[in-house]
Design a protein around this motif. Sequence first.
Motif, PDB file in Angstrom:
ATOM      1  N   VAL A 119       0.732  -1.478  -0.127  1.00  0.00           N
ATOM      2  CA  VAL A 119       0.021  -0.553  -0.243  1.00  0.00           C
ATOM      3  C   VAL A 119       1.042   1.076  -0.379  1.00  0.00           C
ATOM      4  O   VAL A 119       0.561   2.551  -0.266  1.00  0.00           O
ATOM      5  N   TYR A 120       2.098   1.019   0.922  1.00  0.00           N
ATOM      6  CA  TYR A 120       2.644   2.423   0.640  1.00  0.00           C
ATOM      7  C   TYR A 120       2.986   2.564  -0.871  1.00  0.00           C
ATOM      8  O   TYR A 120       3.388   4.421  -1.265  1.00  0.00           O
ATOM      9  N   ALA A 121       3.714   1.782  -1.127  1.00  0.00           N
ATOM     10  CA  ALA A 121       4.401   1.845  -2.873  1.00  0.00           C
ATOM     11  C   ALA A 121       3.408   2.250  -3.560  1.00  0.00           C
ATOM     12  O   ALA A 121       3.932   2.979  -4.461  1.00  0.00           O
ATOM     13  N   LEU A 122       1.881   1.777  -3.775  1.00  0.00           N
ATOM     14  CA  LEU A 122       1.123   2.186  -4.310  1.00  0.00           C
ATOM     15  C   LEU A 122       0.766   3.704  -4.068  1.00  0.00           C
ATOM     16  O   LEU A 122       0.591   4.651  -5.443  1.00  0.00           O
ATOM     17  N   ARG A 123       0.819   4.282  -2.732  1.00  0.00           N
ATOM     18  CA  ARG A 123       0.692   5.645  -2.239  1.00  0.00           C
ATOM     19  C   ARG A 123       2.049   6.431  -3.508  1.00  0.00           C
ATOM     20  O   ARG A 123       1.300   7.315  -4.357  1.00  0.00           O
ATOM     21  N   HIS A 124       3.342   6.124  -3.028  1.00  0.00           N
ATOM     22  CA  HIS A 124       3.972   6.564  -3.862  1.00  0.00           C
ATOM     23  C   HIS A 124       3.948   6.557  -4.744  1.00  0.00           C
ATOM     24  O   HIS A 124       4.091   7.871  -5.904  1.00  0.00           O
ATOM     25  N   ALA A 125       3.914   5.713  -5.904  1.00  0.00           N
ATOM     26  CA  ALA A 125       3.987   5.210  -7.777  1.00  0.00           C
ATOM     27  C   ALA A 125       3.647   6.010  -8.154  1.00  0.00           C
ATOM     28  O   ALA A 125       3.104   6.584  -8.569  1.00  0.00           O
ATOM     29  N   LEU A 126       1.808   5.910  -7.782  1.00  0.00           N
ATOM     30  CA  LEU A 126       0.304   6.654  -8.017  1.00  0.00           C
ATOM     31  C   LEU A 126       0.285   8.200  -7.562  1.00  0.00           C
ATOM     32  O   LEU A 126      -0.438   8.707  -8.261  1.00  0.00           O
ATOM     33  N   ASN A 127       0.840   8.531  -6.948  1.00  0.00           N
ATOM     34  CA  ASN A 127       1.250   9.862  -6.578  1.00  0.00           C
ATOM     35  C   ASN A 127      -0.195  10.392  -6.484  1.00  0.00           C
ATOM     36  O   ASN A 127      -0.510  11.273  -6.492  1.00  0.00           O
ATOM     37  N   THR A 128      -1.061   9.769  -5.045  1.00  0.00           N
ATOM     38  CA  THR A 128      -2.377   9.794  -4.687  1.00  0.00           C
ATOM     39  C   THR A 128      -2.645   9.355  -3.187  1.00  0.00           C
ATOM     40  O   THR A 128      -1.855   8.297  -2.998  1.00  0.00           O
ATOM     41  N   THR A 129      -2.995   9.985  -2.178  1.00  0.00           N
ATOM     42  CA  THR A 129      -3.473  10.071  -0.825  1.00  0.00           C
ATOM     43  C   THR A 129      -4.967   9.471  -0.940  1.00  0.00           C
ATOM     44  O   THR A 129      -5.189   9.797   0.055  1.00  0.00           O
ATOM     45  N   MET A 130      -5.745   9.303  -1.788  1.00  0.00           N
ATOM     46  CA  MET A 130      -7.535   9.057  -1.817  1.00  0.00           C
ATOM     47  C   MET A 130      -7.220   7.400  -2.446  1.00  0.00           C
ATOM     48  O   MET A 130      -6.865   7.362  -3.564  1.00  0.00           O
ATOM     49  N   PHE A 131      -7.735   7.441  -1.150  1.00  0.00           N
ATOM     50  CA  PHE A 131      -7.827   5.406  -0.665  1.00  0.00           C
ATOM     51  C   PHE A 131      -8.632   5.122  -0.065  1.00  0.00           C
ATOM     52  O   PHE A 131      -8.944   5.160   0.966  1.00  0.00           O
ATOM     53  N   THR A 132      -9.725   3.797  -0.548  1.00  0.00           N
ATOM     54  CA  THR A 132     -10.855   4.016  -0.297  1.00  0.00           C
ATOM     55  C   THR A 132     -10.016   2.360   0.056  1.00  0.00           C
ATOM     56  O   THR A 132      -9.735   1.172  -0.929  1.00  0.00           O
TER      57      THR A 132
END
Length: 331
Positions: A119-132
Amino acid sequence: MWSIPPLVEINKKTKTAVKKYMNAFPALSLKEHYINIVGNKKTIAEHNGISQDDYVDFDEEVLNYMCAYSSELLIRNRIEVEDLPALTYLKHQLIGKEDDLDISHVFIDEAQDLSVFQVYALRHALNTTMFTIFGDLAQGIHSYRAIRDWKDIIEEVFPDLGCQFLTLEQSYRTTIEIMERANQVISEVQTGDIILAKPVIRHGEPPIERSFSNVKELAENIDETVNELQRQGYKSVALIGKTLKECKLIHRYLTVSTNILLGDEVTYEGEVLVLPAYTAKGLEFDAVVIFTIEEQYTKNDLDLKLLYVAMTRPRQLLYIMSVAATHLRMF
């Protein structure tokens, strides 16, 4: 006497000076950078909180195996699931965000089987903080490598965002009687913050448990049960074993028409499916027969979660059948 080159010549050379300088360094691919990390036992030890002075006291046999195994896989252009977040994060740090990647909101289901680092890698690689993010720790059958506490996601991945954490306790699939039995199983789990599901007000038959002397007798009773369920109009029936080996074994003894589900199918056909418990997550059936032959469910956390997943698949009826030697005594 040394003379200063004309300004025009200086301007011309400065345009290529940095490039010429950088060309002196070998250009490594993403894979080569990653091998230099996971193939270096000193680096691995230090990043596991072990100082350079005492890393030799670490279990060096395990360390050598990890580094050699990871390097060999990568050299053969193969990777493990656990490598994906590391490669994603490393690529983002070295190369940056993909120009054509425009992600505004990320939805993750079955998140209990992801690692915090994924999840941490996705947050940074996708450059978004909008997660559900949706998940049920009680169904975390890969919890040995995945999320064990939702607080870890909040504190490690989104520490600065004031995340909203909601607990959904209602279960709409199965009956009160089946859910109560399943909750008895999952309440035995020792690790993680397990929240017991609350079924909707829908009653049914309590789970039926039967034990048999051998696999032939077990299969004959499963045949009779499935035939009776079909006569009563039940459209979907699942026969859930603990392992694929047991599923193949029972399949050879059955006379009713069944299909084995391996877990990698995009679609599946047939009214009666035979499948191992680890592929059952996310599926639901009118009736379920859980069977054990040689592979017994123990009271370790992984087995309890596997059994819980299997027990919560039926909408209406649950049978638990076993050869006497593997009788599910926890019931």
